[in-house]
Design a protein around this motif. Structure first.
Motif, short mmCIF file in Angstrom:
data_model
loop_
_atom_site.label_atom_id
_atom_site.label_comp_id
_atom_site.label_asym_id
_atom_site.label_seq_id
_atom_site.Cartn_x
_atom_site.Cartn_y
_atom_site.Cartn_z
N LEU A 5 0.86 -1.17 0.00
CA LEU A 5 0.00 0.00 0.00
C LEU A 5 0.91 1.23 0.00
N LEU A 6 0.67 2.16 -0.91
CA LEU A 6 1.51 3.36 -1.02
C LEU A 6 0.75 4.56 -0.47
N LEU A 7 1.30 5.14 0.56
CA LEU A 7 0.67 6.26 1.26
C LEU A 7 1.45 7.54 1.01
N GLY A 8 0.75 8.64 0.83
CA GLY A 8 1.37 9.94 0.66
C GLY A 8 1.26 10.78 1.92
N ALA A 9 2.30 11.53 2.21
CA ALA A 9 2.30 12.48 3.33
C ALA A 9 3.08 13.71 2.90
N VAL A 10 2.73 14.85 3.47
CA VAL A 10 3.39 16.11 3.12
C VAL A 10 4.51 16.39 4.12
N ALA A 11 5.67 16.74 3.60
CA ALA A 11 6.86 16.95 4.42
C ALA A 11 6.88 18.37 4.98
N TYR A 12 5.96 18.65 5.90
CA TYR A 12 5.89 19.98 6.50
C TYR A 12 6.91 20.16 7.62
N ASP A 13 7.50 19.04 8.09
CA ASP A 13 8.45 19.09 9.21
C ASP A 13 9.31 17.82 9.13
N PRO A 14 10.58 17.86 9.56
CA PRO A 14 11.42 16.66 9.51
C PRO A 14 10.84 15.48 10.28
N LYS A 15 10.02 15.74 11.30
CA LYS A 15 9.48 14.63 12.09
C LYS A 15 8.53 13.75 11.27
N VAL A 16 8.05 14.24 10.13
CA VAL A 16 7.16 13.44 9.29
C VAL A 16 7.84 12.14 8.89
N VAL A 17 9.14 12.19 8.59
CA VAL A 17 9.88 10.98 8.21
C VAL A 17 9.91 10.00 9.37
N THR A 18 10.18 10.49 10.57
CA THR A 18 10.22 9.62 11.76
C THR A 18 8.86 8.99 12.01
N ILE A 19 7.80 9.78 11.91
CA ILE A 19 6.45 9.29 12.19
C ILE A 19 6.07 8.17 11.23
N LEU A 245 4.42 12.16 18.72
CA LEU A 245 4.96 12.97 17.64
C LEU A 245 3.84 13.44 16.70
N GLU A 246 2.86 12.56 16.46
CA GLU A 246 1.77 12.88 15.53
C GLU A 246 0.62 13.60 16.23
N GLY A 247 0.68 13.74 17.54
CA GLY A 247 -0.30 14.54 18.27
C GLY A 247 -1.64 13.88 18.45
N LEU A 248 -1.66 12.61 18.85
CA LEU A 248 -2.92 11.93 19.12
C LEU A 248 -2.75 10.97 20.27
N THR A 249 -3.87 10.54 20.84
CA THR A 249 -3.84 9.49 21.86
C THR A 249 -4.52 8.23 21.36
N ARG A 250 -5.36 8.36 20.31
CA ARG A 250 -5.93 7.18 19.66
C ARG A 250 -6.50 7.59 18.31
N TRP A 251 -6.59 6.60 17.41
CA TRP A 251 -7.21 6.82 16.12
C TRP A 251 -8.72 6.61 16.24
N LEU A 252 -9.47 7.37 15.46
CA LEU A 252 -10.93 7.25 15.41
C LEU A 252 -11.35 7.06 13.95
#
Length: 285
Positions: A5-19, A245-252
Motif C-alpha cells: 500500500l503506497l501512502l502519501g504524506a506532506v513533508a511539512y516538518d522533519p518529524k514526518v519521516v520519523t512518524i 509525535l503525531e499529536g494523538l492518543t488514539r485513532w478514530l
C-alpha cells in the motif's frame, strides 16, 4: 510478492519521516505491507491520490475538500478512513490585545486583522468565514494582513500563525486569527505574554486532518489498514512515541461531518472551483 500500500504524506516538518517510518515498521510487523512517499505540498498530493499514483494520503482538511471535488469531477471513489482523536471538534479564535479598545467584533471595522498563510484553514479561511457570518466582509470592512509562511502546507507549518501573533503584539494589527491550541502554545512559549491578549470571538467546531483512501486502494486492504490503526494502543511504548509525535492518543473512524464551514469558506474565497481546480488569486504552492 503483493505490491505494498503506497501512502502519501506532506513533508511539512522533519518529524514526518520519523512518524511514517515508525508507522510503516509497525504495520509491516502486523502483516500489512506499506510504503510512503513525501510530497512538497498538498495540491500535488491530492492530485496523485485521485489519479491513483498513491493509494492513500494523510490529508489536511483543505486537501480533503479538494480531493472530494477532484474525485467527483473524475467519477472516482474516495473515502475517509481514520482521523486522530485530536482532529475532531477544534476551534479557531480571533484575539485582541488586552488593552485594546475593542469590545465586540463590530469594533474591527476599518481596522487590520492578521491571519496566517493564504491556504491555512485554521488561521485564515475559517476565521474569515466566521467574521463574515458576524457581519464583517474581509477586505471591505477590515484589512486582511496575511502571513504567507509555508504556502502549500495548508497551515501545518504554524509560522504564519506565529507571525500573526507577533504582529498583534507589535501593534501592527488590531486582531489576530489562530487555532485555539496555538493560542495556548504561543502563550506558553512567550510569543503572546501571559495576560497580554483576550478572546474576541471563536469559530464553530470543525474537523482537521484525515487519512483518505483513493480509487486505487483495494477495499480489503483499506479495511485492514483501518482496523490496525484503530487497534493501536498508547500503552505500547513504541506506539506511544509515534502518537506523541503525531499529536494523538488514539485513532478514530474518519467522518465527513466536520467540514461544512470550511466548504463554505472555500466557496466564499473562490479557493477551488466545483471541479477542484485551484482558483485562488495568487496562490502558488
Amino acid at each position: 510478492m503483493n505490491s505494498p500500500l503506497l501512502l502519501g504524506a506532506v513533508a511539512y516538518d522533519p518529524k514526518v519521516v520519523t512518524i511514517w517510518s515508525g508507522f510503516r515498521s509497525w504495520l509491516r510487523r502486523h502483516d500489512l505491507p506499506l510504503d510512503f512517499v513525501l510530497h512538497a505540498h498538498y495540491e500535488r498530493q491530492a492530485e496523485d491520490l485521485v489519479h491513483g499514483r498513491i493509494d492513500a494520503a494523510w490529508h489536511s482538511p483543505l486537501a480533503w475538500l479538494r480531493t472530494r471535488r477532484l474525485a467527483r469531477a473524475a467519477g472516482m471513489p474516495v473515502r475517509p478512513l481514520v482521523m486522530r482523536d485530536t482532529d475532531r471538534d477544534l476551534t479557531s479564535v480571533v484575539v485582541v490585545r488586552t488593552d485594546a479598545p475593542i469590545g465586540a467584533v463590530a469594533d474591527l471595522k476599518d481596522r487590520a486583522v492578521a491571519v496566517g498563510a493564504v491556504d491555512s484553514p485554521q488561521a485564515t479561511l475559517l476565521p474569515l468565514h466566521h467574521l463574515r457570518e458576524l457581519g464583517l466582509e474581509p477586505g471591505v470592512d477590515f484589512r486582511v494582513v496575511r502571513h504567507d509562511t509555508g504556502v502549500g502546507l495548508h497551515g501545518d507549518h504554524i509560522g504564519g500563525e506565529r507571525d500573526a501573533a507577533r504582529a498583534l503584539m507589535a501593534g501592527e494589527v488590531a486582531a489576530a486569527c489562530m487555532i485555539d491550541a496555538n493560542h495556548l502554545l504561543f502563550g506558553q512559549e512567550g510569543t503572546l505574554p501571559p495576560g497580554a491578549t483576550r478572546l474576541l470571538t471563536r469559530t464553530a467546531p470543525f474537523d482537521h486532518c484525515v487519512l483518505a483512501a483513493g480509487p486505487s486502494l483495494d477495499p480489503e486492504l483499506g479495511e485492514r489498514l483501518t482496523a490496525l490503526l484503530l487497534s493501536m494502543s498508547a500503552a505500547d511504548p513504541e506506539v506511544r512515541h509515534l502518537m506523541d509525535l503525531e499529536g494523538l492518543t488514539r485513532w478514530l473512524p474518519g467522518r465527513e461531518s466536520g467540514y461544512g464551514a470550511l466548504t463554505a469558506a472555500v466557496d466564499e474565497e473562490g479557493f477551488y472551483d466545483a471541479d477542484g481546480r485551484v482558483t485562488a488569486t495568487g496562490y502558488r504552492p
